[in-house]
Design a protein around this motif. Structure first.
Motif, PDB file in Angstrom:
ATOM      1  N   TYR A   1       9.430   5.067  14.273  1.00  0.00           N
ATOM      2  CA  TYR A   1       9.117   5.459  12.897  1.00  0.00           C
ATOM      3  C   TYR A   1       9.067   4.236  11.982  1.00  0.00           C
ATOM      4  N   VAL A   2      10.003   3.309  12.169  1.00  0.00           N
ATOM      5  CA  VAL A   2      10.015   2.086  11.352  1.00  0.00           C
ATOM      6  C   VAL A   2       8.741   1.283  11.592  1.00  0.00           C
ATOM      7  N   GLU A   3       8.338   1.160  12.852  1.00  0.00           N
ATOM      8  CA  GLU A   3       7.106   0.426  13.175  1.00  0.00           C
ATOM      9  C   GLU A   3       5.889   1.101  12.538  1.00  0.00           C
ATOM     10  N   LYS A   4       5.896   2.435  12.542  1.00  0.00           N
ATOM     11  CA  LYS A   4       4.773   3.195  12.003  1.00  0.00           C
ATOM     12  C   LYS A   4       4.620   2.953  10.493  1.00  0.00           C
ATOM     13  N   ILE A   5       5.711   3.110   9.750  1.00  0.00           N
ATOM     14  CA  ILE A   5       5.584   2.965   8.292  1.00  0.00           C
ATOM     15  C   ILE A   5       5.414   1.498   7.900  1.00  0.00           C
ATOM     16  N   TYR A   6       5.917   0.582   8.729  1.00  0.00           N
ATOM     17  CA  TYR A   6       5.703  -0.847   8.470  1.00  0.00           C
ATOM     18  C   TYR A   6       4.219  -1.181   8.580  1.00  0.00           C
ATOM     19  N   SER A   7       3.572  -0.646   9.593  1.00  0.00           N
ATOM     20  CA  SER A   7       2.131  -0.881   9.766  1.00  0.00           C
ATOM     21  C   SER A   7       1.333  -0.263   8.620  1.00  0.00           C
ATOM     22  N   GLU A   8       1.776   0.919   8.193  1.00  0.00           N
ATOM     23  CA  GLU A   8       1.101   1.560   7.061  1.00  0.00           C
ATOM     24  C   GLU A   8       1.259   0.719   5.791  1.00  0.00           C
ATOM     25  N   ALA A   9       2.448   0.152   5.621  1.00  0.00           N
ATOM     26  CA  ALA A   9       2.688  -0.689   4.446  1.00  0.00           C
ATOM     27  C   ALA A   9       1.810  -1.933   4.474  1.00  0.00           C
ATOM     28  N   GLN A  10       1.617  -2.522   5.664  1.00  0.00           N
ATOM     29  CA  GLN A  10       0.737  -3.691   5.792  1.00  0.00           C
ATOM     30  C   GLN A  10      -0.690  -3.343   5.382  1.00  0.00           C
ATOM     31  N   ALA A  11      -1.144  -2.185   5.826  1.00  0.00           N
ATOM     32  CA  ALA A  11      -2.505  -1.746   5.487  1.00  0.00           C
ATOM     33  C   ALA A  11      -2.638  -1.507   3.986  1.00  0.00           C
ATOM     34  N   LEU A  12      -1.624  -0.935   3.392  1.00  0.00           N
ATOM     35  CA  LEU A  12      -1.657  -0.684   1.948  1.00  0.00           C
ATOM     36  C   LEU A  12      -1.652  -1.980   1.159  1.00  0.00           C
ATOM     37  N   LEU A  13      -0.890  -2.971   1.631  1.00  0.00           N
ATOM     38  CA  LEU A  13      -0.889  -4.279   0.969  1.00  0.00           C
ATOM     39  C   LEU A  13      -2.269  -4.920   1.054  1.00  0.00           C
ATOM     40  N   ASP A  14      -2.894  -4.825   2.238  1.00  0.00           N
ATOM     41  CA  ASP A  14      -4.239  -5.399   2.417  1.00  0.00           C
ATOM     42  C   ASP A  14      -5.244  -4.714   1.488  1.00  0.00           C
ATOM     43  N   ALA A  15      -4.997  -3.413   1.221  1.00  0.00           N
ATOM     44  CA  ALA A  15      -5.889  -2.660   0.333  1.00  0.00           C
ATOM     45  C   ALA A  15      -5.482  -2.800  -1.136  1.00  0.00           C
ATOM     46  N   GLU A  16      -4.438  -3.635  -1.369  1.00  0.00           N
ATOM     47  CA  GLU A  16      -3.914  -3.899  -2.713  1.00  0.00           C
ATOM     48  C   GLU A  16      -3.391  -2.635  -3.399  1.00  0.00           C
ATOM     49  N   LYS A  17      -2.880  -1.727  -2.569  1.00  0.00           N
ATOM     50  CA  LYS A  17      -2.194  -0.553  -3.111  1.00  0.00           C
ATOM     51  C   LYS A  17      -0.701  -0.869  -3.124  1.00  0.00           C
ATOM     52  N   PHE A  18      -0.329  -1.681  -4.115  1.00  0.00           N
ATOM     53  CA  PHE A  18       0.989  -2.302  -4.110  1.00  0.00           C
ATOM     54  C   PHE A  18       2.134  -1.297  -4.283  1.00  0.00           C
ATOM     55  N   LYS A  19       1.970  -0.322  -5.150  1.00  0.00           N
ATOM     56  CA  LYS A  19       3.048   0.636  -5.403  1.00  0.00           C
ATOM     57  C   LYS A  19       3.339   1.467  -4.170  1.00  0.00           C
TER      58      LYS A  19
ATOM     59  N   ALA B   1       2.689   0.635  -1.109  1.00  0.00           N
ATOM     60  CA  ALA B   1       3.273  -0.268  -0.109  1.00  0.00           C
ATOM     61  C   ALA B   1       4.751  -0.511  -0.410  1.00  0.00           C
ATOM     62  N   GLU B   2       5.079  -0.662  -1.680  1.00  0.00           N
ATOM     63  CA  GLU B   2       6.479  -0.898  -2.067  1.00  0.00           C
ATOM     64  C   GLU B   2       7.372   0.258  -1.637  1.00  0.00           C
ATOM     65  N   LEU B   3       6.884   1.482  -1.805  1.00  0.00           N
ATOM     66  CA  LEU B   3       7.682   2.647  -1.425  1.00  0.00           C
ATOM     67  C   LEU B   3       7.997   2.641   0.066  1.00  0.00           C
ATOM     68  N   LEU B   4       6.988   2.348   0.897  1.00  0.00           N
ATOM     69  CA  LEU B   4       7.205   2.335   2.342  1.00  0.00           C
ATOM     70  C   LEU B   4       8.094   1.166   2.762  1.00  0.00           C
ATOM     71  N   LEU B   5       7.881   0.011   2.152  1.00  0.00           N
ATOM     72  CA  LEU B   5       8.686  -1.164   2.513  1.00  0.00           C
ATOM     73  C   LEU B   5      10.142  -0.991   2.091  1.00  0.00           C
TER      74      LEU B   5
ATOM     75  N   THR C   1       9.558  -7.751   6.262  1.00  0.00           N
ATOM     76  CA  THR C   1       9.740  -6.732   5.220  1.00  0.00           C
ATOM     77  C   THR C   1      10.086  -7.351   3.877  1.00  0.00           C
ATOM     78  N   GLN C   2      11.025  -8.307   3.867  1.00  0.00           N
ATOM     79  CA  GLN C   2      11.477  -8.872   2.598  1.00  0.00           C
ATOM     80  C   GLN C   2      10.342  -9.601   1.886  1.00  0.00           C
ATOM     81  N   ASP C   3       9.563 -10.390   2.613  1.00  0.00           N
ATOM     82  CA  ASP C   3       8.451 -11.114   2.001  1.00  0.00           C
ATOM     83  C   ASP C   3       7.369 -10.156   1.515  1.00  0.00           C
ATOM     84  N   MET C   4       7.081  -9.136   2.326  1.00  0.00           N
ATOM     85  CA  MET C   4       6.053  -8.167   1.935  1.00  0.00           C
ATOM     86  C   MET C   4       6.512  -7.355   0.715  1.00  0.00           C
ATOM     87  N   LEU C   5       7.800  -7.038   0.680  1.00  0.00           N
ATOM     88  CA  LEU C   5       8.336  -6.303  -0.464  1.00  0.00           C
ATOM     89  C   LEU C   5       8.239  -7.143  -1.731  1.00  0.00           C
TER      90      LEU C   5
END
Length: 460
Positions: free
Chosen positions: A126-144, A146-150, A163-167
Protein backbone atom coordinates in the motif's frame (compact mmCIF):
# COMPACT_ATOMS: atom_id res chain seq x y z
CA UNK A 1 -5.58 19.53 60.40
CA UNK A 2 -4.07 19.97 56.93
CA UNK A 3 -3.19 16.28 56.77
CA UNK A 4 -6.72 15.34 57.79
CA UNK A 5 -8.16 17.51 55.00
CA UNK A 6 -5.87 15.84 52.45
CA UNK A 7 -6.93 12.40 53.64
CA UNK A 8 -10.60 13.36 53.41
CA UNK A 9 -10.07 14.72 49.90
CA UNK A 10 -8.28 11.55 48.81
CA UNK A 11 -11.09 9.44 50.28
CA UNK A 12 -13.66 11.51 48.41
CA UNK A 13 -11.80 11.03 45.13
CA UNK A 14 -11.53 7.29 45.70
CA UNK A 15 -15.20 6.94 46.56
CA UNK A 16 -16.18 9.02 43.52
CA UNK A 17 -13.92 6.97 41.25
CA UNK A 18 -15.29 3.73 42.68
CA UNK A 19 -18.89 4.78 42.02
CA UNK A 20 -18.09 5.76 38.43
CA UNK A 21 -16.22 2.50 37.90
CA UNK A 22 -19.17 0.41 39.10
CA UNK A 23 -21.60 2.40 36.96
CA UNK A 24 -19.61 1.83 33.76
CA UNK A 25 -19.01 -1.82 34.58
CA UNK A 26 -22.77 -2.36 34.85
CA UNK A 27 -23.26 -0.59 31.51
CA UNK A 28 -20.65 -2.86 29.97
CA UNK A 29 -22.51 -5.96 31.14
CA UNK A 30 -25.79 -4.70 29.66
CA UNK A 31 -24.10 -4.00 26.31
CA UNK A 32 -22.60 -7.50 26.37
CA UNK A 33 -26.00 -9.05 26.94
CA UNK A 34 -27.23 -7.21 23.85
CA UNK A 35 -24.26 -8.38 21.80
CA UNK A 36 -22.87 -4.85 21.45
CA UNK A 37 -19.20 -5.72 21.94
CA UNK A 38 -17.68 -2.39 20.88
CA UNK A 39 -19.92 -0.44 23.29
CA UNK A 40 -19.31 -2.97 26.04
CA UNK A 41 -15.54 -2.74 25.65
CA UNK A 42 -15.70 1.06 25.71
CA UNK A 43 -17.73 0.97 28.95
CA UNK A 44 -15.23 -1.42 30.58
CA UNK A 45 -12.36 0.85 29.54
CA UNK A 46 -14.13 3.79 31.18
CA UNK A 47 -14.68 1.70 34.28
CA UNK A 48 -10.99 0.77 34.55
CA UNK A 49 -9.95 4.33 33.86
CA UNK A 50 -11.92 5.36 36.95
CA UNK A 51 -10.68 2.44 39.08
CA UNK A 52 -7.90 0.18 37.83
CA UNK A 53 -8.61 -2.77 40.13
CA UNK A 54 -12.29 -3.31 39.32
CA UNK A 55 -12.32 -7.09 38.80
CA UNK A 56 -15.65 -7.13 36.98
CA UNK A 57 -14.34 -4.55 34.50
CA UNK A 58 -11.07 -6.42 33.99
CA UNK A 59 -12.84 -9.67 33.24
CA UNK A 60 -15.41 -7.86 31.11
CA UNK A 61 -12.79 -6.09 29.03
CA UNK A 62 -10.88 -9.33 28.56
CA UNK A 63 -14.05 -10.98 27.27
CA UNK A 64 -15.61 -8.14 25.23
CA UNK A 65 -12.27 -6.70 24.11
CA UNK A 66 -11.16 -9.99 22.64
CA UNK A 67 -14.44 -10.23 20.71
CA UNK A 68 -13.77 -6.75 19.33
CA UNK A 69 -10.27 -7.74 18.22
CA UNK A 70 -11.54 -10.97 16.69
CA UNK A 71 -14.07 -9.01 14.62
CA UNK A 72 -11.45 -6.50 13.51
CA UNK A 73 -9.01 -9.28 12.66
CA UNK A 74 -11.70 -10.81 10.45
CA UNK A 75 -12.22 -7.48 8.71
CA UNK A 76 -8.47 -7.27 8.02
CA UNK A 77 -8.52 -10.74 6.47
CA UNK A 78 -11.57 -10.00 4.31
CA UNK A 79 -10.16 -6.67 3.13
CA UNK A 80 -6.84 -8.28 2.17
CA UNK A 81 -8.55 -11.10 0.29
CA UNK A 82 -10.64 -8.49 -1.58
CA UNK A 83 -7.40 -6.68 -2.50
CA UNK A 84 -8.48 -3.64 -0.45
CA UNK A 85 -5.01 -2.84 0.88
CA UNK A 86 -5.95 0.47 2.48
CA UNK A 87 -8.83 -1.07 4.44
CA UNK A 88 -6.63 -3.94 5.57
CA UNK A 89 -3.86 -1.61 6.78
CA UNK A 90 -6.00 0.88 8.66
CA UNK A 91 -8.31 -1.74 10.19
CA UNK A 92 -5.26 -3.52 11.56
CA UNK A 93 -3.79 -0.28 12.91
CA UNK A 94 -7.10 0.43 14.67
CA UNK A 95 -7.04 -3.06 16.17
CA UNK A 96 -3.44 -2.58 17.31
CA UNK A 97 -4.32 0.76 18.90
CA UNK A 98 -7.21 -0.86 20.78
CA UNK A 99 -4.95 -3.70 21.93
CA UNK A 100 -2.39 -1.23 23.28
CA UNK A 101 -5.09 0.76 25.07
CA UNK A 102 -6.28 -2.37 26.86
CA UNK A 103 -2.70 -3.30 27.74
CA UNK A 104 -2.21 0.04 29.48
CA UNK A 105 -5.16 -0.90 31.71
CA UNK A 106 -3.63 -4.29 32.51
CA UNK A 107 -5.65 -6.41 30.08
CA UNK A 108 -3.74 -8.44 27.49
CA UNK A 109 -5.57 -9.12 24.22
CA UNK A 110 -4.41 -10.70 20.96
CA UNK A 111 -4.78 -10.14 17.24
CA UNK A 112 -4.99 -13.21 15.03
CA UNK A 113 -1.72 -14.34 13.44
CA UNK A 114 -3.33 -14.44 10.00
CA UNK A 115 -4.45 -10.79 10.31
CA UNK A 116 -0.91 -9.83 11.38
CA UNK A 117 0.64 -11.70 8.45
CA UNK A 118 -1.76 -10.10 6.00
CA UNK A 119 -1.04 -6.64 7.46
CA UNK A 120 2.71 -7.15 7.15
CA UNK A 121 2.22 -8.03 3.51
CA UNK A 122 -0.35 -5.31 2.76
CA UNK A 123 1.40 -2.33 4.35
CA UNK A 124 4.52 -2.19 2.10
CA UNK A 125 2.38 -2.79 -0.98
CA UNK A 126 0.00 0.00 0.00
CA UNK A 127 2.85 2.40 0.82
CA UNK A 128 4.50 1.67 -2.54
CA UNK A 129 1.17 2.22 -4.30
CA UNK A 130 0.40 5.64 -2.82
CA UNK A 131 4.06 6.69 -3.14
CA UNK A 132 3.91 6.02 -6.87
CA UNK A 133 0.64 7.91 -7.11
CA UNK A 134 2.22 10.85 -5.29
CA UNK A 135 5.14 10.85 -7.76
CA UNK A 136 2.70 10.99 -10.67
CA UNK A 137 0.78 13.83 -9.05
CA UNK A 138 3.99 15.79 -8.48
CA UNK A 139 4.94 15.30 -12.15
CA UNK A 140 1.48 16.61 -13.07
CA UNK A 141 2.05 19.56 -10.69
CA UNK A 142 -0.95 18.59 -8.59
CA UNK A 143 0.90 19.62 -5.47
CA UNK A 144 -1.92 19.57 -2.91
CA UNK A 145 -3.05 16.06 -3.86
CA UNK A 146 0.55 14.88 -3.80
CA UNK A 147 1.07 16.43 -0.36
CA UNK A 148 -1.88 14.51 1.06
CA UNK A 149 -0.53 11.16 -0.16
CA UNK A 150 3.04 11.91 0.89
CA UNK A 151 1.86 12.90 4.34
CA UNK A 152 0.15 9.52 4.55
CA UNK A 153 3.32 7.75 3.43
CA UNK A 154 5.32 9.60 6.07
CA UNK A 155 2.81 8.62 8.73
CA UNK A 156 2.94 4.92 7.76
CA UNK A 157 6.66 4.69 6.98
CA UNK A 158 8.60 7.92 7.63
CA UNK A 159 11.87 6.87 5.92
CA UNK A 160 10.34 5.47 2.72
CA UNK A 161 12.10 6.49 -0.52
CA UNK A 162 12.43 10.24 -1.10
CA UNK A 163 9.26 11.02 0.82
CA UNK A 164 10.76 13.90 2.79
CA UNK A 165 12.21 15.64 -0.28
CA UNK A 166 9.04 15.11 -2.30
CA UNK A 167 6.93 16.40 0.58
CA UNK A 168 9.12 19.50 0.70
CA UNK A 169 8.50 20.12 -3.00
CA UNK A 170 4.75 19.55 -2.70
CA UNK A 171 4.49 22.07 0.13
CA UNK A 172 6.99 24.65 -1.03
CA UNK A 173 6.52 24.84 -4.77
CA UNK A 174 2.95 26.27 -4.73
CA UNK A 175 3.97 28.85 -2.13
CA UNK A 176 7.14 29.70 -4.04
CA UNK A 177 5.39 30.13 -7.38
CA UNK A 178 2.70 32.29 -5.85
CA UNK A 179 5.38 34.37 -4.11
CA UNK A 180 7.09 34.98 -7.46
CA UNK A 181 3.77 36.16 -8.89
CA UNK A 182 3.29 38.48 -5.91
CA UNK A 183 6.78 39.89 -6.45
CA UNK A 184 6.02 40.59 -10.12
CA UNK A 185 2.80 42.34 -9.06
CA UNK A 186 4.69 44.43 -6.45
CA UNK A 187 2.71 42.74 -3.65
CA UNK A 188 5.80 42.30 -1.53
CA UNK A 189 4.07 41.73 1.81
CA UNK A 190 2.10 38.80 0.44
CA UNK A 191 5.26 37.42 -1.16
CA UNK A 192 7.07 37.73 2.17
CA UNK A 193 4.29 35.81 3.97
CA UNK A 194 4.61 32.86 1.56
CA UNK A 195 8.40 32.81 1.63
CA UNK A 196 8.46 33.14 5.40
CA UNK A 197 6.38 29.97 5.70
CA UNK A 198 8.90 28.12 3.54
CA UNK A 199 11.92 29.36 5.46
CA UNK A 200 10.44 28.66 8.88
CA UNK A 201 9.51 25.07 8.04
CA UNK A 202 12.28 24.04 5.66
CA UNK A 203 15.04 26.66 6.21
CA UNK A 204 15.35 27.16 2.47
CA UNK A 205 13.89 26.10 -0.87
CA UNK A 206 15.50 27.24 -4.11
CA UNK A 207 16.30 30.92 -3.45
CA UNK A 208 13.43 31.47 -1.03
CA UNK A 209 15.71 32.75 1.76
CA UNK A 210 17.22 35.49 -0.40
CA UNK A 211 13.90 36.21 -2.04
CA UNK A 212 12.28 36.62 1.35
CA UNK A 213 14.90 39.22 2.26
CA UNK A 214 14.24 41.06 -1.01
CA UNK A 215 10.49 41.02 -0.38
CA UNK A 216 11.01 42.35 3.13
CA UNK A 217 13.30 45.08 1.89
CA UNK A 218 10.77 46.24 -0.68
CA UNK A 219 7.75 45.88 1.60
CA UNK A 220 9.16 47.63 4.64
CA UNK A 221 8.16 51.22 5.33
CA UNK A 222 11.24 52.72 6.95
CA UNK A 223 10.28 55.88 8.78
CA UNK A 224 12.40 58.88 9.56
CA UNK A 225 10.87 60.91 12.38
CA UNK A 226 11.28 64.68 12.30
CA UNK A 227 10.97 66.86 15.37
CA UNK A 228 7.35 67.29 16.37
CA UNK A 229 6.40 70.96 16.50
CA UNK A 230 4.52 72.60 19.37
CA UNK A 231 1.61 74.74 18.22
CA UNK A 232 0.73 76.20 21.62
CA UNK A 233 3.02 78.13 23.93
CA UNK A 234 2.98 75.46 26.64
CA UNK A 235 3.57 72.45 24.39
CA UNK A 236 7.29 72.54 23.65
CA UNK A 237 8.44 69.91 26.17
CA UNK A 238 5.23 67.95 25.63
CA UNK A 239 5.94 67.73 21.89
CA UNK A 240 9.32 66.10 22.59
CA UNK A 241 7.72 63.61 24.96
CA UNK A 242 4.98 62.75 22.45
CA UNK A 243 7.57 62.21 19.73
CA UNK A 244 9.69 59.96 21.93
CA UNK A 245 6.67 57.89 22.97
CA UNK A 246 5.47 57.53 19.37
CA UNK A 247 8.90 56.24 18.36
CA UNK A 248 8.86 53.83 21.31
CA UNK A 249 5.43 52.49 20.40
CA UNK A 250 6.39 52.10 16.73
CA UNK A 251 9.52 50.19 17.69
CA UNK A 252 7.42 47.92 19.88
CA UNK A 253 5.08 46.92 17.04
CA UNK A 254 5.19 43.28 16.06
CA UNK A 255 5.27 44.31 12.42
CA UNK A 256 8.26 43.38 10.24
CA UNK A 257 7.20 46.00 7.68
CA UNK A 258 7.54 49.03 9.96
CA UNK A 259 11.00 50.28 10.96
CA UNK A 260 11.93 53.58 12.55
CA UNK A 261 15.20 55.43 12.01
CA UNK A 262 16.26 58.69 13.57
CA UNK A 263 18.08 61.71 12.26
CA UNK A 264 21.23 60.99 14.28
CA UNK A 265 21.73 57.57 12.67
CA UNK A 266 21.40 58.74 9.06
CA UNK A 267 25.15 59.11 8.43
CA UNK A 268 25.85 55.72 9.90
CA UNK A 269 23.17 54.16 7.72
CA UNK A 270 24.69 55.67 4.57
CA UNK A 271 28.08 54.25 5.51
CA UNK A 272 26.52 50.84 6.08
CA UNK A 273 24.81 51.00 2.69
CA UNK A 274 28.14 51.67 1.03
CA UNK A 275 29.92 48.85 2.87
CA UNK A 276 27.10 46.35 2.43
CA UNK A 277 28.17 45.60 -1.11
CA UNK A 278 31.26 43.75 0.09
CA UNK A 279 30.49 42.84 3.69
CA UNK A 280 28.23 40.24 5.24
CA UNK A 281 24.48 40.01 5.53
CA UNK A 282 24.39 41.91 8.83
CA UNK A 283 25.18 45.14 7.02
CA UNK A 284 22.43 44.50 4.51
CA UNK A 285 20.29 46.11 7.20
CA UNK A 286 21.76 49.38 5.99
CA UNK A 287 19.86 49.03 2.74
CA UNK A 288 16.68 48.19 4.56
CA UNK A 289 16.87 51.29 6.75
CA UNK A 290 16.98 53.84 3.94
CA UNK A 291 14.03 56.09 4.84
CA UNK A 292 10.99 55.64 2.61
CA UNK A 293 8.62 57.77 4.67
CA UNK A 294 8.77 60.92 6.74
CA UNK A 295 6.73 61.22 9.96
CA UNK A 296 5.97 64.75 11.11
CA UNK A 297 3.66 66.01 13.81
CA UNK A 298 2.22 69.04 15.53
CA UNK A 299 1.39 68.91 19.23
CA UNK A 300 -1.00 71.20 21.03
CA UNK A 301 -2.02 71.38 24.67
CA UNK A 302 -5.66 72.36 24.38
CA UNK A 303 -6.65 72.41 28.03
CA UNK A 304 -5.00 72.18 31.44
CA UNK A 305 -7.20 72.57 34.50
CA UNK A 306 -5.82 71.84 37.94
CA UNK A 307 -8.73 72.10 40.30
CA UNK A 308 -8.61 73.31 43.88
CA UNK A 309 -9.63 71.08 46.75
CA UNK A 310 -12.97 72.47 47.86
CA UNK A 311 -14.06 71.88 51.44
CA UNK A 312 -17.73 72.21 52.35
CA UNK A 313 -19.24 72.03 55.80
CA UNK A 314 -22.16 69.64 56.11
CA UNK A 315 -24.59 69.22 58.97
CA UNK A 316 -25.86 65.85 60.03
CA UNK A 317 -26.68 63.66 62.99
CA UNK A 318 -25.31 60.81 65.02
CA UNK A 319 -27.93 58.09 65.39
CA UNK A 320 -27.84 56.62 68.86
CA UNK A 321 -29.88 53.70 70.14
CA UNK A 322 -30.75 52.63 73.66
CA UNK A 323 -32.82 49.70 74.91
CA UNK A 324 -35.37 49.71 77.70
CA UNK A 325 -37.84 47.16 79.09
CA UNK A 326 -41.51 47.80 79.59
CA UNK A 327 -42.08 47.26 83.34
CA UNK A 328 -45.54 45.82 82.71
CA UNK A 329 -45.01 43.57 79.67
CA UNK A 330 -41.28 42.97 79.93
CA UNK A 331 -40.90 43.64 76.21
CA UNK A 332 -37.64 45.22 75.07
CA UNK A 333 -37.98 48.55 73.31
CA UNK A 334 -35.39 50.34 71.14
CA UNK A 335 -35.19 54.10 71.60
CA UNK A 336 -33.53 56.16 68.86
CA UNK A 337 -32.13 59.62 69.42
CA UNK A 338 -30.20 61.95 67.13
CA UNK A 339 -27.32 64.21 68.08
CA UNK A 340 -26.36 67.14 65.87
CA UNK A 341 -22.82 67.06 64.39
CA UNK A 342 -20.70 68.57 61.60
CA UNK A 343 -18.87 66.64 58.87
CA UNK A 344 -16.97 67.79 55.77
CA UNK A 345 -17.29 67.07 52.06
CA UNK A 346 -14.32 67.55 49.72
CA UNK A 347 -14.23 67.64 45.93
CA UNK A 348 -11.61 68.35 43.31
CA UNK A 349 -11.18 67.74 39.58
CA UNK A 350 -8.04 67.78 37.41
CA UNK A 351 -8.27 67.60 33.64
CA UNK A 352 -6.24 68.22 30.50
CA UNK A 353 -6.46 67.69 26.77
CA UNK A 354 -3.55 67.10 24.38
CA UNK A 355 -3.68 66.63 20.62
CA UNK A 356 -1.34 65.41 17.88
CA UNK A 357 -1.78 66.14 14.21
CA UNK A 358 0.55 63.82 12.33
CA UNK A 359 1.35 62.90 8.76
CA UNK A 360 3.30 60.04 7.27
CA UNK A 361 4.42 60.97 3.74
CA UNK A 362 6.38 59.08 1.10
CA UNK A 363 9.91 60.39 0.55
CA UNK A 364 9.76 59.11 -3.04
CA UNK A 365 6.49 60.65 -4.23
CA UNK A 366 5.48 63.03 -1.44
CA UNK A 367 2.10 61.30 -1.25
CA UNK A 368 0.44 61.16 2.16
CA UNK A 369 0.35 57.57 3.36
CA UNK A 370 -1.31 58.08 6.76
CA UNK A 371 -2.58 61.17 8.53
CA UNK A 372 -4.83 61.83 11.49
CA UNK A 373 -5.73 64.21 14.29
CA UNK A 374 -5.66 62.42 17.63
CA UNK A 375 -6.89 64.06 20.80
CA UNK A 376 -6.64 62.57 24.27
CA UNK A 377 -8.82 63.89 27.09
CA UNK A 378 -7.71 62.88 30.56
CA UNK A 379 -9.41 63.70 33.86
CA UNK A 380 -9.68 62.56 37.43
CA UNK A 381 -11.74 63.76 40.35
CA UNK A 382 -12.38 63.04 44.00
CA UNK A 383 -15.51 63.51 46.00
CA UNK A 384 -15.39 62.27 49.58
CA UNK A 385 -16.48 63.03 53.13
CA UNK A 386 -14.66 63.03 56.45
CA UNK A 387 -16.01 62.89 59.99
CA UNK A 388 -14.21 63.02 63.27
CA UNK A 389 -16.40 60.56 65.09
CA UNK A 390 -18.21 57.22 64.73
CA UNK A 391 -18.79 57.40 60.97
CA UNK A 392 -20.93 54.26 60.90
CA UNK A 393 -23.59 56.10 62.93
CA UNK A 394 -23.53 59.27 60.78
CA UNK A 395 -26.84 60.26 59.22
CA UNK A 396 -27.25 63.06 56.64
CA UNK A 397 -29.62 65.94 57.17
CA UNK A 398 -29.70 69.63 58.07
CA UNK A 399 -30.11 71.75 61.18
CA UNK A 400 -30.26 75.47 61.92
CA UNK A 401 -28.79 75.62 65.43
CA UNK A 402 -26.69 72.98 67.12
CA UNK A 403 -28.14 73.68 70.58
CA UNK A 404 -31.79 74.27 69.70
CA UNK A 405 -34.44 72.60 67.59
CA UNK A 406 -35.91 74.37 64.57
CA UNK A 407 -38.75 73.65 62.14
CA UNK A 408 -36.09 73.71 59.41
CA UNK A 409 -34.18 70.79 60.89
CA UNK A 410 -34.23 67.66 58.71
CA UNK A 411 -33.04 64.12 59.46
CA UNK A 412 -32.59 61.97 56.31
CA UNK A 413 -32.40 58.63 58.09
CA UNK A 414 -33.43 56.50 55.11
CA UNK A 415 -31.59 53.66 53.41
CA UNK A 416 -30.69 55.52 50.20
CA UNK A 417 -29.39 58.73 51.77
CA UNK A 418 -27.46 56.90 54.48
CA UNK A 419 -25.87 54.55 51.91
CA UNK A 420 -24.83 57.51 49.72
CA UNK A 421 -23.19 59.21 52.70
CA UNK A 422 -21.37 56.01 53.71
CA UNK A 423 -20.02 55.71 50.15
CA UNK A 424 -18.70 59.27 50.39
CA UNK A 425 -16.98 58.44 53.66
CA UNK A 426 -15.27 55.43 52.03
CA UNK A 427 -14.52 57.11 48.68
CA UNK A 428 -10.96 57.54 47.39
CA UNK A 429 -9.14 60.67 48.52
CA UNK A 430 -6.09 60.71 46.24
CA UNK A 431 -6.46 62.45 42.91
CA UNK A 432 -4.24 61.79 39.89
CA UNK A 433 -1.63 64.52 39.55
CA UNK A 434 -1.32 66.66 36.44
CA UNK A 435 1.94 64.86 35.62
CA UNK A 436 0.13 61.52 35.75
CA UNK A 437 -2.67 62.78 33.52
CA UNK A 438 -0.14 64.18 31.06
CA UNK A 439 1.75 60.86 30.97
CA UNK A 440 -1.51 59.03 30.33
CA UNK A 441 -2.42 61.42 27.51
CA UNK A 442 0.99 61.09 25.86
CA UNK A 443 0.88 57.29 26.03
CA UNK A 444 -2.68 57.23 24.69
CA UNK A 445 -1.79 59.46 21.74
CA UNK A 446 1.36 57.50 20.95
CA UNK A 447 -0.44 54.16 21.12
CA UNK A 448 -3.22 55.27 18.79
CA UNK A 449 -0.74 56.84 16.36
CA UNK A 450 1.33 53.65 16.21
CA UNK A 451 -1.81 51.56 15.66
CA UNK A 452 -2.87 53.83 12.81
CA UNK A 453 0.51 53.44 11.10
CA UNK A 454 0.56 49.72 11.85
CA UNK A 455 -2.74 49.30 9.98
CA UNK A 456 -1.37 50.96 6.85
CA UNK A 457 -0.83 48.49 4.03
CA UNK A 458 0.13 49.93 0.64
CA UNK A 459 -0.95 46.70 -1.05
CA UNK A 460 -4.58 46.96 -0.04
Amino acid sequence: MKRLLLLLLAATVLVGGGCASKKYAKKGMKFEQAGLWEQAADAYIRSLTAKRDNIDAIVGLKRAGQRVLDERSLKVIKAYENDDLKQAVYTYLDAESFKNQAALLGVELSISNMATDYFNDAKPKYVEKIYSEAQALLDAEKFKDAELLLTEVKRLQPDYGNTQDMLKVSKCEPLYRQAKQFMDAAQYRKAYANLDKIVKEFTNYKDSYDLRYEALQKATVTIRVTDFKPTTYNAESIAKSVQAEVVSKLNALNNPFVKVIDVQSTDKIIEEQQRSVTTGSDLEIGKLLAAKALLSGEVSVIEVTQGKLNKTEKRGYIREESKTKDPKTGEEKVNVTYRKVIYWVYNQKNSLSVALKFQLASTETGAVMVSDFIRSNQADEVNYATFDGPSSKLVPGYWEKINADSPKDVINDNQLDVRNLQELLKAKRDIASMNTLMSNAIEDIAKRTAQKINQYNPEE
